[in-house]
Design an enzyme around this catalytic site. Structure first.
Site, PDB file in Angstrom:
ATOM      1  CE  LYS A   9      -3.931   1.843   2.724  1.00 28.36           C
ATOM      2  NZ  LYS A   9      -4.741   1.625   3.952  1.00 28.36           N
ATOM      3  CB  SER A  62      -8.088   3.409   2.996  1.00 29.57           C
ATOM      4  OG  SER A  62      -7.199   2.836   3.923  1.00 29.57           O
ATOM      5  CB  SER A 111      -8.239   0.640   5.950  1.00 30.28           C
ATOM      6  OG  SER A 111      -8.968   1.837   5.922  1.00 30.28           O
TER       7      SER A 111
END
Lengths: 95, 494
Positions: free
Chosen positions: B87, B162, B186
């Site tokens: 990420k 997210s 997330s």
């Protein structure tokens, strides 16, 4: 309305954000509906409840006070939008 | 050894970490061949999925050479030659780390995060940096400053967020495994919406050093993988105390893979009634109840538990998380790194121009909400109140875990929603995290695993929650469930 347009402008200033009139109005409406939702917490009696800031019982994490090399200046300046010699450059601060 | 025919039909990007480990160690395949298949897949589907912000193909093939050498000299580690996506809010030295924000669009960290440093020690191969909601603030990747990632099961729908880029990349076989971060769901919510496995470890289990901070008392890094075995392997690679993060816990780290395959006879599973709410998708409700029955058929014992303050979690979270965010994001001033706007006659104007033009709407909204909650006269009413409610939520879990070993709930009340469906109403978007947020407030570990599909063929996630530092037990229960079902073997038709 709990949060007025003047409040929104004040909060934006504290947050170091410029808002257009349109943004002030949109954010104002959204902040009010979020705050209204959050107010349900007032339905809970927490007068005898300790606040939790951290869930794992850790405090005063210490390390030895020894000298170690730190990030070299040229590395630290590499991402700066404006740098000169060994410094970050900003507009004149003191008149 | 694989014969020529086997190699032609086998797409290496579709395999798991443990399957590739075996093939690489047998020298039936080379790390470069795995990379070829992964990058071919990315070339084929990335236009549709848009999982990545940065692709690191050149450095990946460099890393593959080292991996090949290590394997040839029998010195391989846990992840030697395994392609992993990270990420884009974890610092990778010299490699762009943007947080999907214009503010950091050109930021190349001068240091490595602890998690990626540990993956490097295990000789992983970085495939690329994945998309997210800007600064990890959101539940759909629609808040990304660059582009919206699409759900591989239905490109009209969001992948969740997210960590939506990481979850979509794993689901679309654009990598073998990935890292995400989880502040209010997330990792778990996008894993559920994309039909993969997402684990949020106990707060403090994995170092946050080099993870760009959103809400420091809630943020935690964890793996997103194709199955539970890989989740355990990835956790083995990144877990453990780190002197560079004073909130990382000096707790002993077991070999998490050892928990897998143990039977779950007598395991007490708690099913809290507060997690079966009105407005919940019927297919989600059915799938989670069937999963609980399946666990029972494997020997688990259902027990009644209650988490009475669940309904207050979202409200408490949005005070605490935004307060911490308003403080953490004060560092973006257009001076030391990141975006600086044109013009600005004095320092204050430099700050305000950079922040007004560098941050997107959701980030501004949260900074302002947090600033308001912490401002003079409101601190006790909001921030302190939020922390007190956090105590009550943590006590709910303490009490529930006196009765149950593992708590079983849906991960998300609905399957993946449509792009644009919730993006104009922040509160509706916040409520999509209703089942994941309490876990972060209490700091306990939780995993989401696939447990079914809706009639529209959208994946459904089952959440299993454990006691602090009891990841082993939830991995064991998750593995037992997974091995008795076939949900995790399904792949989207892209």
């Amino acid at each position: 309305m709990k949060i007025t347009q003047e409040d929104v402008k004040h909060i934006a200033r504290l947050s170091r954000l410029y808002l257009s009139d349109e943004e002030t109005s949109t954010f104002g409406g959204q902040l009010n509906s979020i705050i209204e939702y959050v107010e349900q917490l007032n339905g809970l009696d927490t007068s005898s409840v300790e606040p939790t800031s951290h869930v794992i019982p850790l405090n005063n994490v210490m390390r030895d006070d020894t000298l170690k090399p730190s990030l070299p200046i040229e590395e630290a300046l590499k991402n700066a939008p404006d740098a000169t010699e060994k410094f970050y450059r900003v507009p004149k601060i003191i008149e | 050894m694989l014969n020529a025919i086997g190699r032609n039909t086998l797409k290496l990007n579709e395999l798991t970490v443990s399957e590739l480990r075996r093939l690489l160690d047998n020298r039936g395949i080379k790390p470069q061949e795995v990379l070829d298949d992964v990058y071919n897949r990315i070339d084929a589907v990335e236009d549709k999925v848009k999982a990545y912000i940065t692709i690191t193909k050149d450095s990946a093939y460099e890393m593959a050479k080292d991996a090949e050498q290590a394997i040839l000299s029998n010195k391989q580690s846990l992840l030697t030659g395994i392609p992993v996506a990270v990420k884009d809010n974890m610092c990778t030295k010299g490699i762009s780390t943007t947080c999907a924000s214009k503010m950091l669009h050109n930021f190349k960290p001068p240091y490595e995060s602890t998690v990626t440093a540990r993956l490097k020690e295990q000789e992983y191969i970085l495939i690329g940096k994945t998309n997210l909601d800007e600064f990890a603030m959101g539940s759909s990747t629609e808040n990304s400053g660059f582009h919206t990632t699409r759900n591989p099961w239905d490109p009209e729908r969001v992948p969740g967020g997210s960590s939506g880029g990481s979850a979509a990349a794993v689901a679309a076989d654009e990598c073998i495994a990935a890292l995400g971060s989880d502040t209010g769901g997330s990792i778990r919510q996008p894993a559920a919406l994309c039909g993969v496995v997402g684990l949020k470890p106990t707060y403090g289990r994995v170092s946050r050093y080099g993870l760009v901070a959103f809400a420091s008392s809630l943020d935690q890094i964890g793996p997103i993988t194709k199955n539970v075995m890989d989740s355990a392997i990835m956790l083995n690679a990144v877990a453990g105390h780190d002197p560079l993060d004073s909130t990382s816990a000096p707790a002993e780290v077991p070999d998490f893979a050892n928990f897998l395959g143990q039977d779950i006879k007598g395991l007490k599973i708690g099913i809290p009634k507060e997690y079966f709410i009105e407005g919940m998708d019927k297919y989600v409700d059915d799938a989670v109840r069937s999963a609980a029955k399946k666990l029972e058929s494997l020997g688990a014992i259902p027990v009644e538990v209650s988490l009475p303050h669940t309904g207050y979690a979202v409200a408490a979270y949005y005070i605490l998380a935004t307060s911490e965010a308003s403080s953490n994001l004060a560092r973006y001033d257009g001076v030391k790194y990141g975006f600086r706007a044109q013009g600005g006659k004095d320092l204050l104007e430099i700050y305000m121009n950079a922040r007004s033009q560098g941050f997107g709407a959701e980030v501004k909204r949260r900074i302002m909400l947090g600033t308001y909650a912490l401002s003079a006269g409101y601190y006790d009413a909001y921030y302190k109140k939020g922390q007190q409610v956090r105590t009550l939520i943590k006590q709910d879990f303490d009490n529930a875990f006196k009765e149950a070993d593992v708590i079983v709930t849906p991960t998300s009340p609905t399957p993946a929603f449509k792009v644009g469906e919730k993006s104009t109403d922040p509160l509706q978007m916040y409520l999509s995290d209703i089942f994941t947020i309490s876990v972060n407030l209490a700091g306990v570990p939780a995993i989401s695993i696939p447990c079914g599909f809706t009639k529209n063929n959208l994946p459904i996630g089952l959440q299993m929650i454990g006691r602090h530092f009891d990841e082993g037990l939830i991995l064991k229960a998750a593995y037992a469930y997974e091995q008795s079902t076939e949900w995790h073997t399904r792949r989207p038709a892209l």
